[in-house]
Design an enzyme around this catalytic site. Structure first.
Site, mmCIF file in Angstrom:
data_model
loop_
_atom_site.group_PDB
_atom_site.id
_atom_site.type_symbol
_atom_site.label_atom_id
_atom_site.label_comp_id
_atom_site.label_asym_id
_atom_site.label_seq_id
_atom_site.Cartn_x
_atom_site.Cartn_y
_atom_site.Cartn_z
ATOM 1 N N GLU A 329 0.817 -0.940 -0.247
ATOM 2 C CA GLU A 329 0.109 0.232 0.197
ATOM 3 C C GLU A 329 1.031 1.212 0.004
ATOM 4 O OE1 GLU A 329 -4.030 -1.267 2.391
ATOM 5 O OE2 GLU A 329 -2.993 0.282 3.399
ATOM 6 N N CYS A 330 0.815 2.296 -0.664
ATOM 7 C CA CYS A 330 1.543 3.485 -1.296
ATOM 8 C C CYS A 330 3.181 3.329 -1.189
ATOM 9 C CB CYS A 330 0.973 4.492 0.577
ATOM 10 S SG CYS A 330 1.427 5.617 -0.288
ATOM 11 N N GLY A 331 3.571 3.742 0.213
ATOM 12 C CA GLY A 331 4.973 3.245 0.963
ATOM 13 C C GLY A 331 5.740 1.798 0.097
#
Length: 440
Positions: A329-331
């Protein structure tokens, strides 16, 4: 004494986090078992709450959480400790989407659960005019009860008296006033406050905030206000907010990977999943005994060089992904790509399990609620599953890659945003932070 209240304000930057932490620290100093929660999507403030009260701080999101889940998380937060303080995101009435009561605002929570609001007003640059703002907030929405006001950034006793007397004439009690005091300013970075885990001086800061609350706030009156909250709703545990991606989940957890919502982790555990944490920054690979790996969001852009040099982590992640699902997720999504460009423009090789590359050098903020419809079976659920969550990042895709998209995205109003994320074999990821699966 127990109860609950919402700490709200007209806008971001009013000092809600400082007031919330000051109250938590002061009540805990007095021996009260106090808990906290945050309205809307936010990872960083809840970590500060947890440090201040010694208990995990969940998120309560009326837009992203189905009503049954929202009720269950709120009820559990109030069962855990007799006193609950809910910090509003942005302004008290700020939300998104067209559905009344499901807009993600703190006002939704106050109305749904019968909670009084402690309104924080930044009175810098004004005095008696603050009473008009207080009156407007008190009457703006039926079912939202402002029970008291705290003044912030007060310049002098004369300043305090002018604003407080006018607000009292409007029928609202003033329960404290905080001075302009740089010593209690919390440090910030591009996604909000610096993470609580990174502040070695946090215990001393909390002591100063408790001192401030004792000296400047009517803590007895604030406790009495919280005691007027309606009883918590009776609520059975709902289905997990997200299905566990495996029976034993390898969870990346350190300064680069720390953004995982408590209600998601609790839901996985309630469903019988086991969690084994590992640290990519310490060059640890995912534990081999696990059958799924989850890379949460965080700040990999601040640690890109260390991650690129973490050979045991990267090779272990690649080996893991050959036979088991890996989701970022994201990072975490950024680390699954081919490369990550840091703020200085230096490119660092990442895991290479997906085809995209990202950059933090030419920053562009992406912020907002998202609804996702999954395009294939994977760690987030079966194809066709609808989830709600959000994006909040400054990194951008510099190379989209050629992977199949993970999901079809829309904003809070239902406007289509196209495809998002990527998937390749058992590996998937996106900038989208999932909060909860939606009811069919």
């Amino acid at each position: 004494m127990g109860g609950a209240l919402v700490i709200g304000a007209p806008r971001s930057g009013s000092g809600k986090s400082t007031l919330t932490l000051a109250l938590l620290a002061a009540f805990r100093r007095r021996g009260l078992a106090v808990a906290a929660a945050k309205s809307g999507p936010d990872y960083i403030d809840p970590a500060f709450h947890a440090a201040a009260c010694g208990h995990p701080s969940p998120n309560l999101d009326s837009w992203a959480m189905p009503p049954a889940l929202l009720d269950a998380v709120a009820a559990e937060a109030r069962r855990a400790r007799p006193l609950l303080l809910i910090e509003s995101a942005m302004g008290l009435f700020d939300g998104a989407g067209p559905e009344p009561g499901r807009q993600g605002s703190a006002a939704d929570l106050a109305a749904r659960f019968g909670l009084p609001v402690l309104l924080l007003l930044d009175v810098s640059g004004q005095s008696q005019s603050a009473a008009a703002i207080a009156r407007g907030f008190a009457t703006h929405r039926a079912g939202v009860r402002v029970g008291g006001v705290v003044l912030n950034r007060v310049a002098s006793e004369r300043h305090r008296r002018g604003a407080a007397e006018a607000i009292a004439e409007a029928g609202l009690p003033v329960l404290g006033a905080l001075p302009r005091e740089a010593a209690v300013t919390l440090p910030e970075r591009h996604l909000g406050l610096v993470q609580a885990r990174e502040l070695g001086e946090l215990p001393a800061l909390l002591e100063r905030l408790a001192d401030l609350a004792e000296a400047r706030l009517d803590l007895g009156a604030i406790l009495a206000l919280a005691a007027t909250a309606a009883p918590p709703p009776a609520s059975a545990a709902p289905h997990p907010p997200l299905p566990p991606p495996g029976q034993r989940i390898a969870l990346a957890e350190d300064d680069a990977f720390s953004f995982l919502y408590p209600h998601v982790l609790a839901g996985w555990r309630r469903a019988g999943a086991e969690i084994e944490c590992f640290s990519p920054l310490a060059d640890q690979p995912p534990p081999e005994a696990c059958d799924a790996c989850w890379l949460p969001g965080g700040y990999p852009e601040l640690h890109a060089g260390r991650l690129a040099a973490a050979g045991r982590f990267l090779e272990g992640l690649r080996r893991f992904s050959r036979t088991r699902p890996v989701h970022g997720e994201c990072g975490g999504y950024m680390v699954l790509g081919q490369g990550l460009e840091d703020a200085a423009g230096r490119r660092h090789a990442m895991a290479g399990l997906l085809g995209h590359a990202t950059s933090f050098a030419a920053r562009r903020m992406n912020l907002g609620y998202r609804e996702a419809r999954l395009l294939a079976d994977g760690p987030l659920g079966a194809a066709g599953t609808r989830l709600r969550g959000h994006e909040f990042h400054y990194a951008r895709l510099t190379e989209p890659g050629g992977d199949a998209p993970l999901a079809e995205l829309a904003d809070a109003a239902g406007a289509p945003l196209g495809h998002g994320g990527g998937r390749r074999g058992p590996v998937s990821g996106s900038f989208f932070h999932a909060i909860a699966t939606q009811e069919p």
